[in-house]
Design a protein around this motif. Structure first.
Motif, short mmCIF file in Angstrom:
data_model
loop_
_atom_site.label_atom_id
_atom_site.label_comp_id
_atom_site.label_asym_id
_atom_site.label_seq_id
_atom_site.Cartn_x
_atom_site.Cartn_y
_atom_site.Cartn_z
N ILE A 64 -1.21 47.58 61.09
CA ILE A 64 -2.39 46.50 60.86
C ILE A 64 -2.07 45.69 62.22
N ALA A 65 -1.37 45.97 62.34
CA ALA A 65 -0.41 45.09 62.92
C ALA A 65 -0.49 45.44 65.11
N PHE A 66 -1.32 46.78 65.30
CA PHE A 66 -1.77 47.59 66.08
C PHE A 66 -3.39 46.68 66.33
N LEU A 67 -4.26 46.01 64.82
CA LEU A 67 -5.20 46.23 64.98
C LEU A 67 -5.52 44.40 64.13
N GLN A 68 -4.04 44.03 64.62
CA GLN A 68 -4.49 42.35 64.77
C GLN A 68 -3.91 41.98 66.02
N THR A 69 -3.38 43.33 67.12
CA THR A 69 -3.19 43.06 68.56
C THR A 69 -4.41 43.21 69.16
N VAL A 70 -5.52 43.88 68.52
CA VAL A 70 -6.04 43.87 69.09
C VAL A 70 -7.51 42.65 68.75
N VAL A 71 -7.35 42.12 67.57
CA VAL A 71 -8.54 41.50 67.68
C VAL A 71 -7.76 39.92 68.58
N ALA A 72 -6.59 39.74 67.76
CA ALA A 72 -6.06 38.30 68.97
C ALA A 72 -5.92 38.41 70.30
N ALA A 73 -6.37 39.80 70.80
CA ALA A 73 -7.19 39.90 71.79
C ALA A 73 -8.11 39.22 72.56
N CYS A 74 -8.99 40.01 71.15
CA CYS A 74 -10.70 39.36 71.26
C CYS A 74 -11.05 37.62 71.09
N TYR A 75 -9.84 37.66 70.34
CA TYR A 75 -10.24 35.80 70.28
C TYR A 75 -9.57 35.01 71.89
N THR A 76 -8.53 35.94 72.29
CA THR A 76 -8.21 35.07 73.71
C THR A 76 -8.99 34.92 74.81
N THR A 77 -10.40 36.81 74.63
CA THR A 77 -10.63 36.17 75.44
C THR A 77 -12.21 36.17 75.69
N ALA A 78 -12.66 37.02 74.41
CA ALA A 78 -14.08 36.86 74.63
C ALA A 78 -14.29 35.33 73.33
N GLY A 79 -13.67 34.74 72.30
CA GLY A 79 -13.26 33.63 71.92
C GLY A 79 -13.20 32.20 72.33
N ARG A 80 -11.91 32.50 73.72
CA ARG A 80 -11.73 31.39 74.78
C ARG A 80 -10.90 31.17 73.52
N GLY A 81 -10.22 31.83 73.05
CA GLY A 81 -8.73 31.05 71.99
C GLY A 81 -7.28 30.85 72.97
N ARG A 82 -6.97 30.77 72.37
CA ARG A 82 -5.39 30.98 72.71
C ARG A 82 -4.57 31.92 72.98
N ILE A 83 -3.75 31.99 74.16
CA ILE A 83 -2.86 32.98 74.45
C ILE A 83 -2.12 33.59 73.83
N PRO A 85 -1.54 34.13 70.88
CA PRO A 85 -1.38 34.99 69.04
C PRO A 85 -1.63 35.95 70.04
N THR A 86 -2.26 36.73 71.11
CA THR A 86 -2.32 38.08 70.98
C THR A 86 -0.63 38.29 72.02
N VAL A 87 -0.19 37.51 72.21
CA VAL A 87 1.46 37.82 72.85
C VAL A 87 2.18 38.22 71.86
N ALA A 88 2.26 37.58 70.86
CA ALA A 88 3.25 37.18 69.16
C ALA A 88 2.37 38.67 68.85
N SER A 89 1.12 39.04 68.69
CA SER A 89 0.83 39.98 67.82
C SER A 89 1.34 41.49 68.57
N ALA A 90 1.50 41.03 70.05
CA ALA A 90 2.73 42.38 70.62
C ALA A 90 3.18 42.37 70.40
N VAL A 91 4.39 41.37 70.24
CA VAL A 91 5.68 41.51 69.84
C VAL A 91 5.96 41.75 68.61
N VAL A 92 5.00 41.65 67.47
CA VAL A 92 5.08 42.10 65.69
C VAL A 92 5.04 43.54 66.08
N LEU A 93 4.14 44.03 66.61
CA LEU A 93 3.86 45.21 66.74
C LEU A 93 4.81 45.93 66.56
N VAL A 94 5.83 46.05 67.83
CA VAL A 94 6.86 46.25 68.76
C VAL A 94 7.68 46.17 67.89
#
Length: 143
Positions: A64-83, A85-94
């Protein structure tokens, strides 16, 4: 003489990607909150809680953390959201993958504090995702 009225530039904000991120974060939060509850059942004498609940959720929560990281990356890139959440999601995944390793190794000196940090991070990110600041784009956040 006519005055030219300039329309403010339309700012693209994360919408669909934010909704997906919220759904993923809520699912993730429910699972990580269930983990200490299942461990508590084990400590209270229900020996099956460790293998039937805690280990099962622990084995899948990092996915689920991996999925969250992918979705957060979509939020950052496609949605032009903040960066962040993607970094934090990747840290949580690890962290969750490391958590899984230390849990199976029964190294509780690392497993318990790391689990506390994971629960705190995921719940904090989930709460943030429902705040109005999550809807602002990177461009708006810089102003």
């Amino acid at each position: 003489m006519t005055a030219i009225i300039e329309q403010p530039a339309k700012v693209r904000r994360p919408r669909a990607s934010l909704q997906l991120l919220r759904i993923t974060l809520v699912l993730h939060a429910v699972l990580v909150i269930a983990q200490p509850i299942a461990a508590g059942y084990f400590l209270a004498g229900n020996v099956d809680a460790m293998t039937e609940i805690h280990a099962t959720i622990g084995g899948s929560v990092w996915m689920i953390a991996f999925l969250q990281t992918v979705v957060a990356a979509c939020y950052t890139t496609a949605g032009r959201g903040r960066i962040w959440p993607t970094v934090a999601s990747a840290v949580v995944l690890v962290a969750e993958f490391v958590q899984l390793i230390f849990g199976y190794a029964q190294n509780f000196a690392v497993h318990i504090p790391l689990g506390t940090a994971i629960v705190t991070a995921v719940v904090w990110m989930t709460v943030w995702s429902f705040r109005s600041t999550a809807r602002t784009s990177r461009r708006e956040a810089k102003r």
